[in-house]
Design a protein around this motif. Structure first.
Motif, PDB file in Angstrom:
ATOM      1  N   ASP A  97       0.892  -1.228  -0.057  1.00 31.57           N
ATOM      2  CA  ASP A  97       0.063   0.041   0.106  1.00 31.57           C
ATOM      3  C   ASP A  97       0.944   1.166   0.005  1.00 31.57           C
ATOM      4  OD1 ASP A  97      -2.473  -1.606   0.046  1.00 31.57           O
ATOM      5  OD2 ASP A  97      -2.482  -1.646   2.120  1.00 31.57           O
ATOM      6  N   GLU A  98       2.032   1.146  -0.574  1.00 28.07           N
ATOM      7  CA  GLU A  98       3.026   2.293  -0.441  1.00 28.07           C
ATOM      8  C   GLU A  98       3.029   2.893  -1.888  1.00 28.07           C
ATOM      9  OE1 GLU A  98       7.015   1.039   0.286  1.00 28.07           O
ATOM     10  OE2 GLU A  98       6.453   0.407   1.990  1.00 28.07           O
ATOM     11  N   ASN A  99       2.020   4.220  -1.617  1.00 24.58           N
ATOM     12  CA  ASN A  99       1.948   4.938  -3.040  1.00 24.58           C
ATOM     13  C   ASN A  99       2.301   6.426  -2.674  1.00 24.58           C
ATOM     14  OD1 ASN A  99       0.261   2.620  -3.688  1.00 24.58           O
ATOM     15  ND2 ASN A  99      -1.640   3.431  -2.368  1.00 24.58           N
ATOM     16  N   SER A 100       2.776   7.101  -3.586  1.00 22.69           N
ATOM     17  CA  SER A 100       3.226   8.222  -3.551  1.00 22.69           C
ATOM     18  C   SER A 100       3.054   9.014  -4.852  1.00 22.69           C
ATOM     19  CB  SER A 100       4.548   8.478  -3.394  1.00 22.69           C
ATOM     20  OG  SER A 100       5.529   7.828  -4.398  1.00 22.69           O
ATOM     21  N   PHE A 101       3.413  10.354  -4.926  1.00 24.99           N
ATOM     22  CA  PHE A 101       2.861  11.169  -5.921  1.00 24.99           C
ATOM     23  C   PHE A 101       3.905  12.474  -6.151  1.00 24.99           C
ATOM     24  CE2 PHE A 101       0.139  13.403  -3.348  1.00 24.99           C
ATOM     25  CZ  PHE A 101      -0.167  14.553  -3.961  1.00 24.99           C
ATOM     26  N   GLU A 102       4.065  12.987  -7.260  1.00 27.32           N
ATOM     27  CA  GLU A 102       4.984  14.316  -7.170  1.00 27.32           C
ATOM     28  C   GLU A 102       3.841  15.395  -7.755  1.00 27.32           C
ATOM     29  OE1 GLU A 102       8.161  13.710 -10.074  1.00 27.32           O
ATOM     30  OE2 GLU A 102       8.634  11.890  -8.916  1.00 27.32           O
ATOM     31  N   PRO A 103       3.545  16.256  -7.192  1.00 29.53           N
ATOM     32  CA  PRO A 103       2.652  17.521  -7.490  1.00 29.53           C
ATOM     33  C   PRO A 103       3.235  17.982  -8.788  1.00 29.53           C
ATOM     34  CG  PRO A 103       3.230  17.524  -5.089  1.00 29.53           C
ATOM     35  CD  PRO A 103       4.309  16.766  -5.775  1.00 29.53           C
ATOM     36  N   GLY A 104       1.967  18.660  -9.595  1.00 30.20           N
ATOM     37  CA  GLY A 104       2.482  19.146 -10.858  1.00 30.20           C
ATOM     38  C   GLY A 104       1.332  19.050 -11.705  1.00 30.20           C
ATOM     39  N   LYS A 105       1.478  18.710 -13.147  1.00 26.38           N
ATOM     40  CA  LYS A 105       0.538  18.733 -13.996  1.00 26.38           C
ATOM     41  C   LYS A 105       0.437  17.494 -14.970  1.00 26.38           C
ATOM     42  CE  LYS A 105       0.856  24.042 -14.571  1.00 26.38           C
ATOM     43  NZ  LYS A 105       1.086  25.073 -15.467  1.00 26.38           N
ATOM     44  N   GLY A 106      -0.646  17.335 -15.621  1.00 25.63           N
ATOM     45  CA  GLY A 106      -0.860  16.353 -16.763  1.00 25.63           C
ATOM     46  C   GLY A 106      -1.442  14.984 -16.256  1.00 25.63           C
ATOM     47  N   ILE A 107      -1.457  14.944 -14.864  1.00 22.63           N
ATOM     48  CA  ILE A 107      -2.232  13.649 -14.363  1.00 22.63           C
ATOM     49  C   ILE A 107      -3.191  14.244 -13.204  1.00 22.63           C
ATOM     50  CG2 ILE A 107      -1.933  11.497 -12.954  1.00 22.63           C
ATOM     51  CD1 ILE A 107       0.959  11.558 -13.865  1.00 22.63           C
ATOM     52  N   VAL A 108      -4.419  13.586 -13.193  1.00 22.17           N
ATOM     53  CA  VAL A 108      -5.400  13.779 -12.221  1.00 22.17           C
ATOM     54  C   VAL A 108      -5.563  12.637 -11.222  1.00 22.17           C
ATOM     55  CG1 VAL A 108      -7.341  13.409 -13.751  1.00 22.17           C
ATOM     56  CG2 VAL A 108      -7.536  14.881 -11.534  1.00 22.17           C
ATOM     57  N   LEU A 109      -5.321  12.791 -10.002  1.00 23.98           N
ATOM     58  CA  LEU A 109      -5.121  11.846  -8.978  1.00 23.98           C
ATOM     59  C   LEU A 109      -6.252  11.685  -8.010  1.00 23.98           C
ATOM     60  CD1 LEU A 109      -3.480   9.568  -7.509  1.00 23.98           C
ATOM     61  CD2 LEU A 109      -2.200  11.495  -6.464  1.00 23.98           C
ATOM     62  N   ASP A 110      -6.658  10.592  -7.571  1.00 25.01           N
ATOM     63  CA  ASP A 110      -7.803  10.716  -6.655  1.00 25.01           C
ATOM     64  C   ASP A 110      -7.292   9.886  -5.394  1.00 25.01           C
ATOM     65  OD1 ASP A 110     -10.161  10.544  -5.285  1.00 25.01           O
ATOM     66  OD2 ASP A 110     -10.557   8.377  -6.053  1.00 25.01           O
ATOM     67  N   LEU A 111      -7.291  10.568  -4.412  1.00 25.28           N
ATOM     68  CA  LEU A 111      -6.755  10.181  -3.196  1.00 25.28           C
ATOM     69  C   LEU A 111      -7.795  10.068  -2.137  1.00 25.28           C
ATOM     70  CD1 LEU A 111      -2.984  11.202  -2.871  1.00 25.28           C
ATOM     71  CD2 LEU A 111      -3.928   8.874  -3.326  1.00 25.28           C
ATOM     72  N   PRO A 112      -9.095   9.331  -2.115  1.00 27.58           N
ATOM     73  CA  PRO A 112     -10.034   9.269  -1.138  1.00 27.58           C
ATOM     74  C   PRO A 112      -9.872   9.274   0.279  1.00 27.58           C
ATOM     75  CG  PRO A 112     -10.062   7.491  -2.433  1.00 27.58           C
ATOM     76  CD  PRO A 112      -8.884   7.933  -2.699  1.00 27.58           C
ATOM     77  N   VAL A 113     -10.242  10.211   1.087  1.00 32.35           N
ATOM     78  CA  VAL A 113     -10.057  10.091   2.474  1.00 32.35           C
ATOM     79  C   VAL A 113     -11.538  10.851   3.102  1.00 32.35           C
ATOM     80  CG1 VAL A 113      -8.973  10.705   4.645  1.00 32.35           C
ATOM     81  CG2 VAL A 113      -7.586  10.222   2.676  1.00 32.35           C
ATOM     82  N   LYS A 114     -12.033   9.903   3.809  1.00 37.35           N
ATOM     83  CA  LYS A 114     -13.570  10.386   4.340  1.00 37.35           C
ATOM     84  C   LYS A 114     -13.254  11.648   5.020  1.00 37.35           C
ATOM     85  CE  LYS A 114     -15.931   6.011   4.276  1.00 37.35           C
ATOM     86  NZ  LYS A 114     -16.462   5.034   5.022  1.00 37.35           N
ATOM     87  N   PRO A 115     -14.103  12.745   4.904  1.00 33.58           N
ATOM     88  CA  PRO A 115     -15.298  12.667   4.131  1.00 33.58           C
ATOM     89  C   PRO A 115     -15.190  13.062   2.554  1.00 33.58           C
ATOM     90  CG  PRO A 115     -15.254  14.759   5.234  1.00 33.58           C
ATOM     91  CD  PRO A 115     -14.106  14.146   5.647  1.00 33.58           C
ATOM     92  N   ASP A 116     -14.052  13.354   2.201  1.00 33.66           N
ATOM     93  CA  ASP A 116     -13.941  13.845   0.861  1.00 33.66           C
ATOM     94  C   ASP A 116     -13.664  12.625  -0.036  1.00 33.66           C
ATOM     95  OD1 ASP A 116     -14.127  16.442   1.322  1.00 33.66           O
ATOM     96  OD2 ASP A 116     -11.991  17.042   1.676  1.00 33.66           O
ATOM     97  N   THR A 117     -14.764  12.171  -0.523  1.00 38.90           N
ATOM     98  CA  THR A 117     -14.699  11.095  -1.746  1.00 38.90           C
ATOM     99  C   THR A 117     -15.471  11.298  -2.735  1.00 38.90           C
ATOM    100  OG1 THR A 117     -16.585  10.065  -0.048  1.00 38.90           O
ATOM    101  CG2 THR A 117     -14.262   9.502   0.402  1.00 38.90           C
ATOM    102  N   GLY A 118     -15.693  12.691  -3.142  1.00 34.96           N
ATOM    103  CA  GLY A 118     -16.423  12.996  -4.363  1.00 34.96           C
ATOM    104  C   GLY A 118     -15.929  12.449  -5.555  1.00 34.96           C
TER     105      GLY A 118
END
Length: 240
Positions: free
Chosen positions: A58-79
Motif C-alpha cells: 500500500d505504499e503509494n506516492s505522487f509528485e505534484p505538478g500537471k498532466g495527471i489527475v489523481l484521486d486519493l479518497p479520505v473520508k469525508p472527501d470522496t467526491g
C-alpha cells in the motif's frame, strides 16, 4: 481529345465526391494543467506530474505538478470527478493507473459505468472486474436486486501500478419528440490495453451508483472517486 475530356470528367467527379465525403469529427483533449475543465472538485482530486503505486504493497506516492489527475479518497472527501463537457455519442480514450486492491470507474453520461479495478491475475473476470460493464441495481426487486452487467470477454488487466489504456465507443440512448426512449444506450466497443472486451452491449438504464437515475441525450463524464486511489491522464474524446 475525347479520351482526355472523359478523363478530366472522371477526375472532376471523383474529386468532388471526395470533397463531399463525410469527415470524422475532430478529436479534443481535456487539459490537465488545471482542474478548470471539471465541475467543482472535492479535495480528494489533485494534480500530479508523476504517480507511483506499488504493485505489492500500500505504499503509494505522487509528485505534484500537471498532466495527471489523481484521486486519493479520505473520508469525508470522496467526491466524484465530473467534466464540464456534456456528451451524447462519443469515442473516449484515456490512460489510468490503479493502486493495489483499488476500485474506480468511468461513467458515460454520468450514468453507465465501465469498471476500473485491480483485476490482475483474475482467471475468470466478472462484471465488477476491470473492463466490466457494471450491473444495474433496484432495491424494489424481490429476488435479485443486482441485474444485467457484462463481464469483459477476457481479463486484459495489467498489474497495479502499471499504466493502462481504455478506448470506449459509446452510443447514447435515443428519444422521440415526446421524450420517450426509443433505443437503449449501447457500448459499441470497449477496448482495454488493445484487447476488445465488449462489442455492442446494450444498457437498459443507469448502472449502480450512477450520479443520475434518469436518462437523457447529454451528460458529463464521471470518474468515480470514493473507493480507492486511481490516476488518469491523456483524456481525449471525439463527439460523434
Amino acid at each position: 481529345m475525347k479520351f482526355s475530356f472523359i478523363g478530366l470528367c472522371c477526375v472532376a467527379f471523383f474529386g468532388s465526391w471526395e470533397n463531399e465525403a463525410p469527415k470524422k469529427a475532430p478529436s479534443h483533449s481535456i487539459s490537465l494543467n488545471s482542474l478548470n475543465e471539471f465541475n467543482p472538485v472535492t479535495s480528494n482530486w489533485k494534480l500530479a506530474n508523476a504517480v507511483h503505486f506499488s504493485p505489492s504493497s500500500d505504499e503509494n506516492s505522487f509528485e505534484p505538478g500537471k498532466g495527471i489527475v489523481l484521486d486519493l479518497p479520505v473520508k469525508p472527501d470522496t467526491g466524484h470527478l465530473f467534466t464540464k463537457m456534456q456528451h451524447g455519442d462519443i469515442e473516449l480514450e484515456f490512460d489510468f493507473v490503479i493502486a493495489r486492491k483499488s476500485n474506480s470507474g468511468v461513467y458515460l453520461q454520468g450514468r453507465y459505468e465501465v469498471q476500473i479495478y485491480d483485476s490482475w491475475g483474475v482467471e475468470t473476470p466478472a462484471f465488477y472486474d476491470c473492463g466490466g460493464i457494471y450491473q444495474r441495481w433496484d432495491e424494489n426487486r424481490v429476488a435479485k436486486k443486482g441485474f444485467e452487467g457484462q463481464a469483459p470477454a477476457r481479463n486484459a488487466s495489467k498489474a497495479p501500478g502499471a499504466w493502462q489504456h481504455f478506448r470506449i465507443v459509446f452510443r447514447a440512448p435515443r428519444f422521440d419528440k415526446n421524450g420517450r426512449k426509443t433505443e437503449n444506450a449501447r457500448f459499441v466497443k470497449v477496448v482495454l490495453n488493445d484487447v476488445v472486451v465488449h462489442e455492442n452491449v446494450e444498457v437498459t438504464g443507469p448502472t449502480r451508483s450512477a450520479a443520475f437515475n434518469d436518462e437523457r441525450l447529454l451528460g458529463p463524464l464521471m470518474f468515480q472517486g470514493d473507493h480507492g486511489p486511481v490516476a488518469i491522464r491523456n483524456i481525449r474524446f471525439t463527439l460523434m
